[in-house]
Design an enzyme around this catalytic site. Structure first.
Site, PDB file in Angstrom:
ATOM      1  N   HIS A   1      -1.899  11.129  -2.960  1.00 20.67           N
ATOM      2  CA  HIS A   1      -1.093  11.272  -1.950  1.00 20.67           C
ATOM      3  C   HIS A   1       0.100  10.530  -2.202  1.00 20.67           C
ATOM      4  O   HIS A   1       0.242   9.462  -2.864  1.00 20.67           O
ATOM      5  CB  HIS A   1      -1.799  10.388  -0.562  1.00 20.67           C
ATOM      6  CG  HIS A   1      -0.647  10.246   0.493  1.00 20.67           C
ATOM      7  ND1 HIS A   1      -0.148   9.041   0.823  1.00 20.67           N
ATOM      8  CD2 HIS A   1       0.062  11.087   1.038  1.00 20.67           C
ATOM      9  CE1 HIS A   1       0.574   9.079   1.965  1.00 20.67           C
ATOM     10  NE2 HIS A   1       0.827  10.578   2.070  1.00 20.67           N
ATOM     11  N   SER A   2       1.407  11.085  -1.941  1.00 19.85           N
ATOM     12  CA  SER A   2       2.569  10.758  -2.335  1.00 19.85           C
ATOM     13  C   SER A   2       2.644   9.924  -3.744  1.00 19.85           C
ATOM     14  O   SER A   2       2.739  10.751  -4.640  1.00 19.85           O
ATOM     15  CB  SER A   2       2.800   9.528  -1.138  1.00 19.85           C
ATOM     16  OG  SER A   2       4.093   9.322  -1.375  1.00 19.85           O
ATOM     17  N   PHE A   3       3.066   8.563  -3.948  1.00 22.78           N
ATOM     18  CA  PHE A   3       3.207   8.215  -5.132  1.00 22.78           C
ATOM     19  C   PHE A   3       1.866   8.371  -6.177  1.00 22.78           C
ATOM     20  O   PHE A   3       2.019   8.580  -6.993  1.00 22.78           O
ATOM     21  CB  PHE A   3       3.405   6.375  -4.887  1.00 22.78           C
ATOM     22  CG  PHE A   3       3.594   5.822  -6.320  1.00 22.78           C
ATOM     23  CD1 PHE A   3       4.560   5.958  -7.103  1.00 22.78           C
ATOM     24  CD2 PHE A   3       2.329   4.848  -6.879  1.00 22.78           C
ATOM     25  CE1 PHE A   3       4.651   5.369  -8.254  1.00 22.78           C
ATOM     26  CE2 PHE A   3       2.678   4.288  -7.894  1.00 22.78           C
ATOM     27  CZ  PHE A   3       3.565   4.479  -8.540  1.00 22.78           C
TER      28      PHE A   3
ATOM     29  N   SER B   1       3.369  15.487  -1.974  1.00 23.46           N
ATOM     30  CA  SER B   1       3.867  14.704  -3.125  1.00 23.46           C
ATOM     31  C   SER B   1       4.061  15.952  -4.184  1.00 23.46           C
ATOM     32  O   SER B   1       4.151  17.101  -3.893  1.00 23.46           O
ATOM     33  CB  SER B   1       2.669  13.989  -3.713  1.00 23.46           C
ATOM     34  OG  SER B   1       2.665  13.392  -4.933  1.00 23.46           O
TER      35      SER B   1
END
Length: 315
Positions: A107-109, A133
């Site tokens: 998720h994301s980063f 992401s």
């Protein structure tokens, strides 16, 4: 799938690293195919608590806390938190768990770190799932700022080290309200879930677990050129699923969030390079859709994990 399908099989893991340990939580049987789950910036492994119980039971899900996050050790004094360090943590965890090939759910980063790892160690990753992401961050909006970020990152680390201030004690409610103010996409219930693992109770309240040297993502992210991005994704052996939340984030720095060009360029390049090995799905929801409305993504992720085509088609 019933909500409790995997919830009774959660265990805590601790893997030794030179600066202490990396903490993780696991669902399912170690004999099943492994899926490494990577949380977003300043989050922790609890990010996946509401998603994984709905995913197929015949996988072994391990959600790690990146160094300086959740229950993982802080880096040693003087050692910075750079993206490459987080990428190497994946290699350390996979070695500790004796995994030679596994899937990544980021998720994301966590997706950026997992995507970078998948290009550096392509033979180790069969499937890469990116939740709101991308596998890299392009420098298109940031060229003027890159040196400033590097400078500020160093200065911030030195300031925190010099200050040597004790962790701030807040009441649980005050901590939650501050957290929600800084994370507009996280609902109250999900905020409480992340703070469960992200704080430690003390006599007069709670303190944040995360290392205060970790402040702004742009100090740690490796921004890459379009050329390096295309070169890197050509190395991928994994099948890639990118799930984009319609109200999610489009840029690391929110000041550029209305400019969606970078994300669409990345999606376009992934399509043209990976062809049938790339899937792109948009779902209603915000950046934390996997926590706020897990049912919006569970079916898509489950189908992708269970699909048999985990090796590139040979022409």
């Amino acid at each position: 799938m019933g909500e409790d399908s995997l919830s009774g099989l959660v265990s805590e893991l601790k893997m030794a690293v030179p600066w202490g340990h990396i903490a993780a939580k696991a669902w399912g049987s170690q004999q099943s195919h492994p899926v490494l789950c990577l949380h977003g910036w300043l989050d922790n492994a609890n990010s996946f608590d509401r998603l994984i119980p709905h995913l197929p039971k015949d996988f072994y899900y391990v959600a790690m806390d990146f160094g300086g996050h959740g229950l993982s050790s802080h880096y040693s004094p003087g050692l910075p938190y750079y993206q490459q360090n987080f990428v190497s943590e994946i290699r350390r965890v996979s070695a500790a768990l004796k995994w030679s090939r596994f899937s990544i759910l980021g998720h994301s980063f966590g997706g950026i770190v997992g995507g970078t790892f998948s290009c550096i160690f392509p033979e180790m990753v069969d499937k890469l799932i990116l939740l709101d992401s991308t596998p890299f961050v392009l420098d298109s909006n940031e060229m003027e700022n890159l040196l400033t970020y590097k400078r500020k990152g160093i200065e911030h680390t030195l300031q925190v080290e010099e200050a040597k201030e004790p962790s701030r004690v807040l009441s649980r409610e005050e901590m939650l309200q501050r957290f929600l103010k800084n994370n507009s996409h996280v609902g109250e219930e999900c905020g409480e879930l992340l703070l469960q693992r992200g704080t430690t109770p003390v006599a007069t309240g709670v303190v944040l677990n995360r290392d205060r040297r970790i402040a702004w993502p742009e100090h740690s992210f490796d921004f890459v050129s379009r050329e390096l991005f295309v070169h890197s994704i050509k190395k991928l052996q994994a099948h890639v699923l990118l799930v984009k939340a319609t109200q999610g984030y489009y840029d690391v720095r929110r000041v550029h969030d209305k400019d969606k060009e970078c994300v669409f360029l990345i999606i376009d390049k992934l399509k043209s390079v990976l062809k049938e090995r790339f899937q792109f799905v948009e779902v209603p929801g915000n950046h934390y859709v996997h926590m706020n409305q897990p049912h919006h993504v569970t079916g898509i992720i489950s189908s992708f994990l269970q699909s048999r085509d985990s090796t590139p088609a040979r022409l």
